[in-house]
Design a protein around this motif. Structure first.
Motif, short mmCIF file in Angstrom:
data_model
loop_
_atom_site.label_atom_id
_atom_site.label_comp_id
_atom_site.label_asym_id
_atom_site.label_seq_id
_atom_site.Cartn_x
_atom_site.Cartn_y
_atom_site.Cartn_z
N GLU A 592 27.66 65.06 -17.71
CA GLU A 592 27.68 64.78 -19.08
C GLU A 592 28.21 63.50 -19.33
OE1 GLU A 592 29.45 66.70 -17.72
OE2 GLU A 592 31.59 66.58 -18.57
N LYS A 593 28.02 62.93 -20.57
CA LYS A 593 28.54 61.48 -20.95
C LYS A 593 29.89 61.63 -21.03
CE LYS A 593 28.08 58.04 -24.76
NZ LYS A 593 27.52 57.89 -25.98
N SER A 594 30.65 60.75 -20.64
CA SER A 594 32.10 60.43 -20.52
C SER A 594 32.65 60.35 -22.01
CB SER A 594 32.70 59.56 -19.73
OG SER A 594 33.94 59.34 -19.76
N HIS A 595 33.67 61.24 -22.23
CA HIS A 595 34.37 61.23 -23.53
C HIS A 595 35.61 60.45 -23.31
CE1 HIS A 595 31.30 63.87 -24.98
NE2 HIS A 595 31.68 64.69 -24.20
N LEU A 596 36.00 60.25 -22.21
CA LEU A 596 37.33 59.45 -22.16
C LEU A 596 37.26 58.21 -22.47
CD1 LEU A 596 40.16 60.13 -20.62
CD2 LEU A 596 39.53 59.01 -18.86
N ARG A 597 38.27 57.73 -23.19
CA ARG A 597 38.31 56.39 -23.89
C ARG A 597 38.63 55.30 -22.87
NH1 ARG A 597 42.53 55.46 -28.88
NH2 ARG A 597 41.15 56.92 -29.64
N GLY A 598 37.79 54.36 -22.95
CA GLY A 598 37.66 53.33 -21.76
C GLY A 598 37.19 53.56 -20.60
N GLY A 599 36.09 54.74 -20.74
CA GLY A 599 35.82 55.30 -19.50
C GLY A 599 34.73 54.42 -18.82
N THR A 600 34.70 54.30 -17.57
CA THR A 600 33.84 53.15 -17.00
C THR A 600 32.37 53.45 -17.10
OG1 THR A 600 33.62 54.67 -14.94
CG2 THR A 600 35.61 53.24 -15.29
N ASN A 601 31.54 52.33 -16.91
CA ASN A 601 30.18 52.47 -17.26
C ASN A 601 29.34 52.60 -15.79
OD1 ASN A 601 30.19 51.61 -19.77
ND2 ASN A 601 30.54 49.40 -19.25
N LEU A 602 30.36 52.47 -14.66
CA LEU A 602 29.65 52.59 -13.27
C LEU A 602 30.05 54.41 -13.11
CD1 LEU A 602 30.60 49.53 -11.43
CD2 LEU A 602 28.28 50.08 -12.29
N ARG A 603 29.26 54.83 -12.33
CA ARG A 603 29.49 56.09 -11.71
C ARG A 603 30.58 55.96 -10.76
NH1 ARG A 603 27.47 58.79 -15.92
NH2 ARG A 603 24.96 58.36 -16.22
N GLY A 604 31.14 57.44 -10.37
CA GLY A 604 32.21 57.36 -9.55
C GLY A 604 31.92 56.77 -8.23
N ALA A 605 30.93 56.92 -7.57
CA ALA A 605 30.32 56.50 -6.17
C ALA A 605 30.64 55.10 -6.28
CB ALA A 605 28.93 56.83 -5.88
N HIS A 606 30.12 54.13 -7.31
CA HIS A 606 30.04 52.72 -7.11
C HIS A 606 31.30 52.21 -7.30
CE1 HIS A 606 25.62 52.44 -7.85
NE2 HIS A 606 25.93 53.42 -8.57
N ILE A 607 32.58 52.82 -8.36
CA ILE A 607 33.94 52.63 -8.30
C ILE A 607 34.43 52.65 -6.62
CG2 ILE A 607 35.96 52.99 -9.48
CD1 ILE A 607 34.47 53.94 -11.85
N ILE A 608 34.40 53.84 -6.25
CA ILE A 608 34.64 54.25 -5.10
C ILE A 608 34.48 53.33 -3.99
CG2 ILE A 608 34.82 55.89 -3.04
CD1 ILE A 608 34.61 57.97 -5.29
N VAL A 609 33.06 52.69 -3.82
CA VAL A 609 32.85 51.98 -2.79
C VAL A 609 33.22 50.58 -3.05
CG1 VAL A 609 30.65 51.47 -3.72
CG2 VAL A 609 30.58 51.40 -1.02
N GLN A 610 33.30 50.10 -4.41
CA GLN A 610 33.82 48.65 -4.58
C GLN A 610 35.06 48.82 -4.24
OE1 GLN A 610 33.09 47.65 -8.64
NE2 GLN A 610 30.67 47.99 -8.43
N PHE A 611 36.01 49.60 -4.40
CA PHE A 611 37.44 49.44 -4.18
C PHE A 611 37.40 49.81 -2.48
CE2 PHE A 611 41.47 51.90 -3.58
CZ PHE A 611 42.28 51.23 -4.43
N THR A 612 36.75 50.51 -1.95
CA THR A 612 36.86 50.56 -0.54
C THR A 612 36.43 49.21 0.13
OG1 THR A 612 36.35 52.71 -0.56
CG2 THR A 612 36.17 51.65 1.51
N LYS A 613 35.57 48.43 -0.35
CA LYS A 613 35.24 47.20 0.14
C LYS A 613 36.41 46.09 -0.09
CE LYS A 613 31.36 45.15 0.16
NZ LYS A 613 30.41 44.42 0.35
N LYS A 614 37.26 46.23 -1.22
CA LYS A 614 38.14 45.43 -1.59
C LYS A 614 39.27 45.81 -0.50
CE LYS A 614 37.14 43.29 -6.10
NZ LYS A 614 38.09 42.80 -7.03
#
Length: 1322
Positions: A592-614
């Protein structure tokens, strides 16, 4: 005990087994002696029981606990007696049931045993036997009791005479260190004495009187005390005595409670427990007692605190023990215990004094003695007790849950308030920060202790559905309700807000740190599917988990006291979420749509893999210099691994090229680890340098393991091969395999799936051989099949095998089948001769596939026969393996072209005969000849399920056990050939005529192709039989011609498809020539070909080879793989199929293939089309992996998981992959698996509707086979079934609508990826 005892097992005579109706005094005496012997043998067990009920339980389960049970004479007697009475009844019922089962009449019973047992217990003989047995045993037992009472009277009289001078009416406990009843003796008190004791315990009595009374009470049996008519007053006096200022006196009272808890039944101990809990509740509510406040802390060396903690500990120990036996009692007993406990823990001070809120409640003291709420864990474990606990919490004691949540909230607020203005954590001393024993617990210590207890209680509550229903709750002084999501977000905030994180080198020992405790709770929630789905699988919770990751990724400020450990905990939770399908879907696609203020536009998988590459590139400044960076890298790569090891996860992560980043990191780490100096004896191994070197070695292995897991999917295997590390990864896998190490915490089926995927490719097979994997499998097989190492001690003789492939060999049989796909087997044995030695040592163990073929399959010399200890068993194993391998037609042609396998088998059949007269010889029917006959029929004649008849491999009952004719020369006996009608050109019906008319005179406006496809679909749904013969040939020929003339439909340019007439070509290989003969034989059997078709097909294949040769990459002149040298290594089954569709017309076939080669669908239907092709990226072409495998088979696995999850799970459990069998089916165009008409429909559907229908076809096949696949997964022969068995009953038209529905859902994604296979040459 219905089984008869062996002869001579019992000492009782045959006369003693007389019917009970003739029961004599001698029989009674005999039974008494046997029964007395039994009771004497179990005397210790019975006397050690705390109650009569427990003694009864011991006797009821004596057979389970006493290894000598069946040696007792009484038991032997009963067994023989029952056998004599009911033996004939059991035999009769068994015969009836067996007969009924054979006729399919018996239903409603799981087993034969249940049915026979039921019928026997309903029989007249059983009722008479039980009545007789009861009456006799009553006489025997009554007699024993009378004798016992007489003995007791004599014993008491003797005791009375001995103790005439003793005036004391009680005997004190002589072993104060133990509460066991073995070291105690009791005085039995009557009601008057108990009444006197109660009066003497009254607080108004002198101290000496009360001490004497409690001393006497301690020596009395608890059952007598609890049955006292004045028990209410006595209990009140005992509770008052617990508060006595004299510690010795109160300790004696507490000792009485402890002894009662340990030696009495639940209905007795319950009374005292409730009494103790009520006393403690009143104690905390009383204004007369000094209760420490939060600001004062708790000094556990204080006498008052010691006394209170003793009582709390006694209460807690009983809480932990009582769940093990309260199920034997009515629910009301359990409910009273629970209610008294929850009532105590819910106590809150209601004093008017403002400082009263600081008074410590009972929950703090309970947390001191039971930090992680083990009592609550045990109470919630069983459904029986859990239901009552949750009901009480819901109706009366919800305040306890509210208090627990408030404890966690206040602790979180304290943690967050400890952050100073610069974002650093100031000192916030808590319990887990020190190691030495402490006596004074400060307010902060107590707050932390109670937080841990509350966290453990809430974590256990959230596991269960009814516990989660208690939420949301309303906290005091709060307006908003606290929901499950709010609670989980609070937990995640605790992970990265908790203070004083342990140092890196002690992170694993700090099991009481807040972050570790919260992570443990979340781990438990993750491991329970339903619980995780309700609590964790929301975007809000995922955003909360990823909040620090997102901040670090974007360079934003984030307050983490120990960022490395915090991130490791987060990565652990994310990996567990990704390991489950629902959690994986949430990370990949969101919920469902994120209700957290400042929630990320990217899905969790994209954030995880970007962080892993860094992390891999060490681009995060806050972490680049950390000692724990290698561990942190491994944790986040492992979270990514749970995603990219699945087909759908890999599709999402593919654009990030994570495989390249991991490979680069591994190469860099490998270079660093090589520079590590060799340890010198006498040096300090615990130095910082040594620890750093160990860290590099662990990281190197972790990265290799992560790279290896790309091979879990077909496309991932291509990516792994492109990194150039497949050999190192497979070697790493083999090293772990030899050590029997677990793959990882989230994988349950080992490396079998990865091995099966790797073995489906040529490069993978070479890597498996170079690593020693194949050698190890073959060596272990030989040890089981023939002989092992000389140093292995044989402790017992081997059992004689019954099955053709013995169960001891089944594991290795399936392993070889998984390994030997055609690309693998061609790479391992192509162009290699078998040794065919003149002599073989008995200890000469095979080490490779060539040796297995030589020693087990082609056993054609006396030397080979004599080299086998178990010739028939071993050769049968080899023939069974050959039968499975030859189901792949390319493998069959390879065996025939290199080893003349059919001639070897025919010659073996010829030698296996016996003379019946001077002119005739009969075949000897044995296991080997039956196996050879089956293989010869299979490899000689091609055909679908109704086009050929394969003889069985088992003998039948009767006079003619094997009615199938054997042969030692060709032609094949006609009984194995199914009759096929002469070809008849089907007349065009109206729909076919309309479609052909539309194709011959198309109005090539926009949408004409969709119009043609729609008409074709209507024909396939209503009249599929007309899509065959000349109709089919004309339809596909005309349609392909129009598509090839439409530039937008030409995937490959016409310039590239021009034939260089000057190119010289060698003649066809022997493999292809054999394939031509097989095709011609099949075509003639189908009445599709004439007499002169062989030369035409030969010219067609030569032209195709010449045509495709000029489109190959020039880099393959020095190819490392055998399969990449020269032309396509297998046979061209698609060109042969088209030749049959065109009914042997060479010109039509050539014209069709040339036009067809322009189209996108040719890349997937025509296997040689993209062999080493310039149309593929160079690294993809050099890998030798065909798009049918890394694209079509990859998506088959992905759709299988979504559409047929049971079939997908069956493949996982069997260690076999759907991609490997799909590659075999699609490569040979389903020859030998489908009838010719269905093969024509398959080709027509893919040409008209697109290459993605190839994938839907495979899914339809698996749907058709679903029940059989599940059945063969249980029998552990799924690979054998899928490779050997044709697709009986499968018709393309039956599943056409199903395929259309699949296309509606998946076509956009599948076609897009299938069109992306072509690369640009650079």
């Amino acid at each position: 005990m219905a089984a008869p005892a062996p002869a001579g097992a019992s000492s009782c005579s045959a006369a003693s087994l007389a019917p009970m109706s003739h029961f004599t005094s001698e029989d009674e005496a005999l039974l008494q002696s046997m029964l007395r012997q039994l009771l004497q043998s179990v005397k210790e067990k019975i006397t050690g029981a705390p109650s009569v009920e427990c003694a009864e339980e011991i006797l009821l389960h004596l057979e389970e606990t006493d290894e000598n049970f069946h040696n007792y004479e009484f038991v032997k007697y009963l067994r023989q007696y029952i056998s004599n009475i009911l033996g004939s009844v059991i035999e009769e019922e068994t015969e009836k049931c067996t007969s009924a089962q054979n006729q399919g009449e018996v239903s409603g019973y799981d087993t034969l045993v249940q049915h026979v047992t039921k019928k026997t217990r309903e029989s007249k003989e059983y009722r008479e036997m039980m009545n007789s047995l009861k009456s006799v045993m009553m006489v025997v037992v009554e007699s024993l009791i009378n004798k016992f009472e007489e003995d007791q009277m004599r014993y008491k009289e003797m005791q009375r005479k001995v103790k005439t001078e003793q005036h004391s009416s009680y005997y004190t406990d002589n072993c104060s260190d133990s509460d066991s009843s073995f070291n105690q003796s009791y005085t039995f008190l009557n009601q008057e004495q108990l009444q006197l004791l109660a009066e003497r315990l009254d607080p108004v009595q002198p101290k000496e009187v009360r001490q004497e009374a409690i001393q006497m009470l301690c020596s009395a049996p608890p059952s007598d005390i609890l049955s006292c008519e004045n028990w209410t007053n006595l209990r009140k006096h005992l509770a008052t005595a617990l508060s006595d200022p004299d510690s010795n006196f109160s300790d004696k009272v507490l000792k009485f409670y402890a002894k009662t808890f340990s030696s009495s039944s639940l209905n007795m101990t319950k009374e005292l427990y409730v009494s103790l809990a009520k006393y403690l509740e009143l104690h905390f509510l009383s204004e007369d007692h000094r209760i420490p406040t939060m600001s004062m802390g708790v000094d556990i060396s204080s006498p008052d605190v010691i006394c209170l903690l003793k009582k709390i500990r006694l209460l807690n120990e009983y809480q932990r023990e009582v769940p093990s036996f309260w199920i034997r009692q009515p629910e009301k007993y359990m409910e009273e215990i629970m209610e008294s406990t929850l009532s105590l823990l819910s106590v809150k001070h209601q004093l008017s004094n403002a400082a009263s809120s600081e008074f410590l409640d009972p929950i703090y003291y309970l947390a001191l003695v039971d930090l992680k709420a083990v009592w609550f864990k045990k109470w919630m474990h069983a459904y029986y007790s859990r239901t009552v606990v949750i009901r009480l919490l819901e109706k009366k004691y919800r305040s306890l849950i509210i208090a627990s949540v408030e404890q966690c909230t206040s602790y979180l607020e304290a943690c967050e308030s400890a952050v100073d203005g610069r974002g650093h954590f100031n000192s916030f001393s808590i319990l887990h920060n020190g190691n030495k024993q402490k006596n004074l617990y400060t307010g902060k210590d107590l707050q932390y202790i109670c937080f841990v207890h509350s966290l453990s209680l809430l974590g256990r509550l959230l596991i269960y559905k009814q516990g989660r229903k208690l939420f949301p709750i309303l906290l005091e002084n709060k307006k908003d309700l606290v929901s499950l999501t709010d609670l989980l977000i609070m937990f995640t905030r605790l992970i990265y807000c908790s203070p004083n994180c342990p140092k890196p080198l002690t992170v694993h020992s700090a099991n009481s740190s807040p972050a570790a405790l919260v992570t443990d709770v979340l781990r438990i929630l993750c491991d329970r599917k339903e619980c995780a789905a309700e609590c964790l699988y929301t975007n809000t919770v995922i955003d909360a988990l990823l909040h620090p990751v997102h901040c670090l990724l974007n360079g934003a400020e984030v307050h983490l006291n120990c960022p490395e450990t915090t991130l490791i905990h987060i990565a652990d939770i994310l990996a567990r979420i990704a390991a489950v399908d629902d959690g994986l879907s949430l990370l990949l696609h969101g919920g469902e749509k994120s209700h957290l203020r400042g929630g990320t536009n990217l899905r969790g998988a994209h954030i995880i893999v970007q962080f892993t590459k860094k992390l891999l590139h060490e681009e995060i400044s806050n972490l680049s210099s950390s000692e724990m960076l290698p561990v942190l890298k491994g944790a986040f790569i492992f979270a990514c691994r749970q995603m990219y090891s699945t087909c759908e996860g890999l599709e999402v992560l593919l654009p990030y090229h994570l495989h390249q980043s991991i490979a680069e990191a591994w190469k860099k780490t490998s270079l660093l680890s090589e520079r590590i100096p060799t340890p010198v004896p006498g040096t300090d191994c615990t130095s910082t340098g040594s620890q750093e070197s160990q860290s590099f070695i662990m990281l190197e292995e972790t990265l290799l393991d992560d790279l290896l897991n790309f091979a879990a999917t077909p496309k991932g295997l291509l990516l792994l091969q492109n990194t150039g590390t497949i050999n190192e990864c497979v070697t790493f896998m083999f090293n772990r395999f030899t050590k029997n190490l677990q793959v990882n915490g989230c994988e349950k089926f080992g490396y079998a799936i990865i091995v099966s995927q790797v073995a489906a490719t040529a490069a993978g097979a070479v890597a498996l051989q170079n690593s020693g994997f194949i050698k190890a499998i073959i060596t272990e097989l030989w040890g089981v099949l023939e002989c092992g190492r000389d140093d292995v001690r044989v402790t017992y003789p081997r059992s004689t095998p019954i099955d053709p492939v013995d169960r001891s060999c089944q594991k290795y049989f399936l392993a070889l089948i998984n390994l030997l796909s055609y690309p693998a087997i061609y790479e391992l044995i192509g162009d290699q001769d078998i040794p065919n030695k003149s002599e073989y040592s008995l200890r000469e163990i095979p080490t490779n596939i060539i040796d297995i073929i030589d020693r087990l399959i082609i056993v054609n010399t006396e030397a080979k026969i004599h080299s086998l200890f178990n010739y028939e068993q071993s050769h049968t194993f080899g023939l069974r393996l050959l039968n499975v391998l030859c189901c792949d037609l390319d493998t069959l042609l390879l065996f025939e072209s290199q080893y003349k396998i059919s001639a070897v088998l025919l010659n073996a059949q010829k030698e296996n005969t016996i003379s019946t007269s001077e002119t005739s010889r009969d075949f000897i029917i044995d296991g080997l000849s039956v196996e050879r006959n089956h293989i010869l029929v299979r490899i000689t004649h091609v055909g679908g399920p109704t086009e050929r008849i394969l003889p069985p491999r088992i003998l039948q009952k009767g006079d003619d056990p094997y009615p199938w004719p054997m042969f030692s020369s060709y032609p094949l006996p006609s009984c194995y050939l199914a009759e096929f009608p002469r070809k008849t050109d089907l007349r065009q019906d109206d729909d076919t005529g309309k479609l052909l008319s539309a194709l011959k005179n198309p109005d090539k406006q926009q949408g004409w192709i969709e119009n043609v496809q729609r008409q074709f679909c209507e024909i396939m749904e209503t009249k599929p039989n007309v899509v065959s013969g000349t109709n089919l040939a004309e339809l596909i020929e005309t349609f392909v011609w129009h598509l090839s003339e439409t530039p937008s439909e030409c995937y490959f340019s016409s310039r590239e498809n021009e034939v260089d007439e000057n190119m010289e070509m060698k003649k066809l290989s022997s493999l292809q020539q054999l394939g031509i003969k097989m095709t011609i034989s099949y075509g003639k059997h189908l009445n599709l070909l004439g007499e002169n078709s062989e030369n035409d097909l030969c010219e067609i294949l030569l032209y195709c080879e010449k045509y495709l040769k000029q489109q190959q990459q020039q880099a393959f002149l020095m190819a490392s793989l055998r399969g990449l040298e020269g032309s396509y290594a297998g046979y061209d089954w698609f060109a042969s199929s088209v030749f049959l569709i065109m009914m042997g017309n060479k010109e039509k076939t050539l014209r069709f293939l040339q036009q067809f080669s322009h189209l996108h669908v040719s890349a997937f239907l025509w296997m040689p089309r993209l062999h080493c092709s310039i149309h593929l990226p160079l690294d993809t072409a050099m890998s030798g992996i065909h798009p049918v495998y890394f694209c079509s088979a990859h998506y088959v696995e992905m759709l299988l998981k979504a559409e047929l999850p049971l079939v997908f799970s069956a493949f996982r459990m069997s260690g076999f992959t759907s991609s490997q069998i799909c590659q075999q089916w699609l490569t040979q165009c389903f020859w030998n698996y489908m009838d010719w008409s269905e093969i024509c429909h398959y080709i027509a559907i893919c040409i008209f509707l697109g290459p993605d229908y190839q994938i839907y076809m495979c899914i339809s096949v698996f749907k058709h086979l679903e029940q059989e696949i599940l059945q063969h997964t249980q029998t552990q022969d799924l690979q054998v079934f899928l490779k050997e068995e044709a697709l009986h009953g499968f018709q393309v038209s039956d599943y056409f609508k199903y395929m259309e529905n699949l296309a509606v859902t998946y076509r956009p994604v599948l076609l897009r990826d299938m069109r992306n296979i072509r690369g640009q040459n650079t």
